[in-house]
Design a protein around this motif. Structure first.
Motif, PDB file in Angstrom:
ATOM      1  N   ASN A   1      16.569  45.913   9.962  1.00  0.00           N
ATOM      2  CA  ASN A   1      17.975  46.009   9.575  1.00  0.00           C
ATOM      3  C   ASN A   1      18.919  46.040  10.760  1.00  0.00           C
ATOM      4  OD1 ASN A   1      18.402  46.353   6.494  1.00  0.00           O
ATOM      5  ND2 ASN A   1      16.552  47.531   6.931  1.00  0.00           N
ATOM      6  N   GLN A   2      18.386  45.871  11.956  1.00  0.00           N
ATOM      7  CA  GLN A   2      19.242  45.673  13.123  1.00  0.00           C
ATOM      8  C   GLN A   2      19.472  44.187  13.400  1.00  0.00           C
ATOM      9  OE1 GLN A   2      17.921  47.838  16.598  1.00  0.00           O
ATOM     10  NE2 GLN A   2      17.416  49.646  15.393  1.00  0.00           N
ATOM     11  N   ALA A   3      18.854  43.331  12.583  1.00  0.00           N
ATOM     12  CA  ALA A   3      18.997  41.885  12.763  1.00  0.00           C
ATOM     13  C   ALA A   3      19.906  41.320  11.681  1.00  0.00           C
ATOM     14  CB  ALA A   3      17.629  41.209  12.694  1.00  0.00           C
ATOM     15  N   PRO A   4      20.698  40.305  12.000  1.00  0.00           N
ATOM     16  CA  PRO A   4      21.542  39.657  10.984  1.00  0.00           C
ATOM     17  C   PRO A   4      20.742  38.627  10.211  1.00  0.00           C
ATOM     18  CG  PRO A   4      21.909  38.603  13.078  1.00  0.00           C
ATOM     19  CD  PRO A   4      20.875  39.687  13.330  1.00  0.00           C
ATOM     20  N   GLU A   5      21.279  38.228   9.077  1.00  0.00           N
ATOM     21  CA  GLU A   5      20.726  37.088   8.366  1.00  0.00           C
ATOM     22  C   GLU A   5      21.244  35.818   9.038  1.00  0.00           C
ATOM     23  OE1 GLU A   5      21.968  37.541   4.368  1.00  0.00           O
ATOM     24  OE2 GLU A   5      20.482  39.068   3.892  1.00  0.00           O
ATOM     25  N   SER A   6      20.335  34.944   9.442  1.00  0.00           N
ATOM     26  CA  SER A   6      20.762  33.733  10.149  1.00  0.00           C
ATOM     27  C   SER A   6      21.517  32.804   9.200  1.00  0.00           C
ATOM     28  CB  SER A   6      19.534  33.003  10.715  1.00  0.00           C
ATOM     29  OG  SER A   6      18.737  32.495   9.663  1.00  0.00           O
ATOM     30  N   ALA A   7      22.323  31.937   9.787  1.00  0.00           N
ATOM     31  CA  ALA A   7      23.085  30.971   8.975  1.00  0.00           C
ATOM     32  C   ALA A   7      22.140  30.063   8.199  1.00  0.00           C
ATOM     33  CB  ALA A   7      24.009  30.160   9.881  1.00  0.00           C
ATOM     34  N   TYR A   8      21.036  29.673   8.838  1.00  0.00           N
ATOM     35  CA  TYR A   8      20.061  28.816   8.166  1.00  0.00           C
ATOM     36  C   TYR A   8      19.427  29.543   6.991  1.00  0.00           C
ATOM     37  CZ  TYR A   8      16.133  25.594   7.571  1.00  0.00           C
ATOM     38  OH  TYR A   8      15.230  24.705   7.056  1.00  0.00           O
TER      39      TYR A   8
ATOM     40  N   GLY B   1       9.306  40.446   5.983  1.00  0.00           N
ATOM     41  CA  GLY B   1      10.448  41.332   6.239  1.00  0.00           C
ATOM     42  C   GLY B   1      11.128  41.794   4.966  1.00  0.00           C
ATOM     43  N   LEU B   2      10.468  42.623   4.199  1.00  0.00           N
ATOM     44  CA  LEU B   2      11.063  43.168   2.976  1.00  0.00           C
ATOM     45  C   LEU B   2      11.967  44.351   3.323  1.00  0.00           C
ATOM     46  CD1 LEU B   2       7.913  43.161   0.649  1.00  0.00           C
ATOM     47  CD2 LEU B   2       9.645  41.381   0.956  1.00  0.00           C
ATOM     48  N   GLY B   3      13.077  44.465   2.586  1.00  0.00           N
ATOM     49  CA  GLY B   3      13.965  45.611   2.767  1.00  0.00           C
ATOM     50  C   GLY B   3      15.137  45.380   3.706  1.00  0.00           C
ATOM     51  N   GLN B   4      15.460  44.129   4.017  1.00  0.00           N
ATOM     52  CA  GLN B   4      16.608  43.851   4.885  1.00  0.00           C
ATOM     53  C   GLN B   4      17.882  43.893   4.048  1.00  0.00           C
ATOM     54  OE1 GLN B   4      16.450  40.139   6.999  1.00  0.00           O
ATOM     55  NE2 GLN B   4      17.985  40.753   8.505  1.00  0.00           N
ATOM     56  N   VAL B   5      18.456  45.072   3.932  1.00  0.00           N
ATOM     57  CA  VAL B   5      19.577  45.284   3.022  1.00  0.00           C
ATOM     58  C   VAL B   5      20.848  45.768   3.721  1.00  0.00           C
ATOM     59  CG1 VAL B   5      18.039  45.815   1.098  1.00  0.00           C
ATOM     60  CG2 VAL B   5      18.847  47.672   2.560  1.00  0.00           C
ATOM     61  N   PHE B   6      20.752  46.128   5.015  1.00  0.00           N
ATOM     62  CA  PHE B   6      21.884  46.803   5.654  1.00  0.00           C
ATOM     63  C   PHE B   6      23.145  45.957   5.631  1.00  0.00           C
ATOM     64  CE2 PHE B   6      24.435  47.601   9.499  1.00  0.00           C
ATOM     65  CZ  PHE B   6      24.780  48.922   9.278  1.00  0.00           C
ATOM     66  N   GLU B   7      23.054  44.704   6.051  1.00  0.00           N
ATOM     67  CA  GLU B   7      24.242  43.857   6.174  1.00  0.00           C
ATOM     68  C   GLU B   7      24.867  43.599   4.802  1.00  0.00           C
ATOM     69  OE1 GLU B   7      25.528  40.142   9.055  1.00  0.00           O
ATOM     70  OE2 GLU B   7      23.487  40.238   8.293  1.00  0.00           O
TER      71      GLU B   7
END
Length: 370
Positions: free
Chosen positions: A317-324, A178-184
């Motif tokens: 980018n519709q998914a959040p970064e999990s706490a873990y 999952g490269l490019g997860q930058v939205f949040e």
């Protein structure tokens, strides 16, 4: 008459130099004049304490830069001899190190060192000597012949991206490949920049919190993430047979890089903890789709690559970064990987956007049928 292909050494050298700049000046905060000449470290006493890790990382970090710079000289200046390439590449690497150490004088969080400068220069010259030695032994010419046999003439950009893909995967991702997860993070950074300004009210507000991906969507993201480098390889590879040989190599390298990232983050015993059922099915689906597209024309591969990149970035980018996952990042950002953190973090963020730009350029010109 066949047009000579351009060497990928120069763009790789520039990309690596940019990563060195980031790693050397991170975290880019609290710049100030400390009241001393920025080059005063040159005649300062040697550090009293140093470790083998510090010694090794300062030499090894500049070996690829010297190697790529010397290779760029040898491939772009055929009249230049080996010693000229070594001298130019070694001096260029030393100049980069001198600039970085000098700028560190303005960063209280960093300590410029004449020893670091010497070790960096040693690494740059060692890499340049290695490149000149391989050139003299005929290894570089052999690679050029192999590249002409395997890849199309205008493959330089694609090969650079393929070489950087497994490095980008070393930064821990919330979703496999999952490269490019930058939205949040981008949203939070913009809000912080606009804090206490009237422009903060201009930002659109999300009416709902980002929700974790359901297994089916995670599967689709994994499939697209694995398919993207395969389509990129199809775009620059000459024949169906060579595509069929290259695809399993790319996927195996991606799996190995993901396992190494997990081992570095959580320990060797958890190297395969990320290989859940959705991930396994997603990789298998990527293999099936890749096999079906082995004979696709280059222009179709480029169009499908564009669609895959856009869809993958949109879903991811519709998914959040999990706490873990956030806790895992602390190991990199504040722990033992802080020196490596800046190098791979930006690759992980920017790689798919660079690939997007590359495929748009390819689609904007006439693709030669080979």
């Amino acid at each position: 008459m066949t047009t000579p292909h351009k060497s990928a050494a120069l763009p790789l050298a520039l990309a690596y130099a940019a990563l060195i700049v980031y790693a050397s000046l991170y975290p880019f905060a609290d710049w100030r004049d400390q009241g001393i000449a920025p080059w005063s470290y040159l005649w300062a006493p040697w550090p009293k304490y140093w470790t083998g890790f510090d010694f090794g990382i300062n030499v090894a970090g500049y070996v690829p830069l010297g190697f790529l710079m010397a290779l760029a000289v040898l491939r772009t200046r055929p009249d230049a001899g080996g010693w000229q390439a070594i001298l130019r590449a070694g001096l260029a690497g030393s100049a980069v190190s001198f600039a970085m150490e000098t700028l560190q004088s303005y960063l209280p969080a960093r300590i410029p060192s004449n020893v670091d400068l010497g070790l960096n220069a040693l690494g740059a010259f060692a890499g340049a000597v290695l490149a000149a030695g391989l050139e003299r032994a005929g290894a570089v010419a052999h690679w050029s012949r192999a590249r002409s046999y395997w890849f199309v003439d205008d493959a330089r950009g694609g090969l650079v991206l393929l070489a950087l893909w497994p490095v980008a995967l070393l930064f821990p991702a919330a979703v496999t490949f999952g490269l490019g997860q930058v939205f949040e993070r981008l949203e939070a950074a913009i809000a912080e920049w606009l804090l206490d300004t009237p422009f903060l009210d201009w930002m659109p507000l999300r009416e709902f919190e980002l929700q974790p991906l359901v297994p089916a969507v995670e599967l689709l993201c994994v499939m697209l993430g694995a398919l993207v480098p395969c389509l990129l390889a199809f775009l620059v590879t000459r024949s169906v047979a060579r595509r069929a040989l290259l695809m399993p190599v790319i996927l195996a390298v991606g799996v190995a890089a993901s396992a190494l990232s997990a081992a570095l983050s959580w320990g060797p015993e958890h190297a395969w903890a990320w290989l859940s059922l959705p991930v396994q099915v997603g990789i298998a689906a990527a293999v099936v789709v890749g096999v079906l597209l082995l004979g696709a024309p280059r222009r179709l591969c480029a169009a499908l690559l564009l669609v895959a990149l856009v869809l993958h970035l949109s879903l991811l980018n519709q998914a959040p970064e999990s706490a873990y996952f956030a806790q895992t990042l602390a190991t990199w950002e504040q722990g033992r990987f802080i020196r490596f953190h800046g190098l791979v973090q930006w690759l992980g963020w920017l790689w798919p956007f660079a690939a997007l730009g590359y495929v748009l350029v390819v689609l904007s010109r006439r693709v030669r049928q080979t």
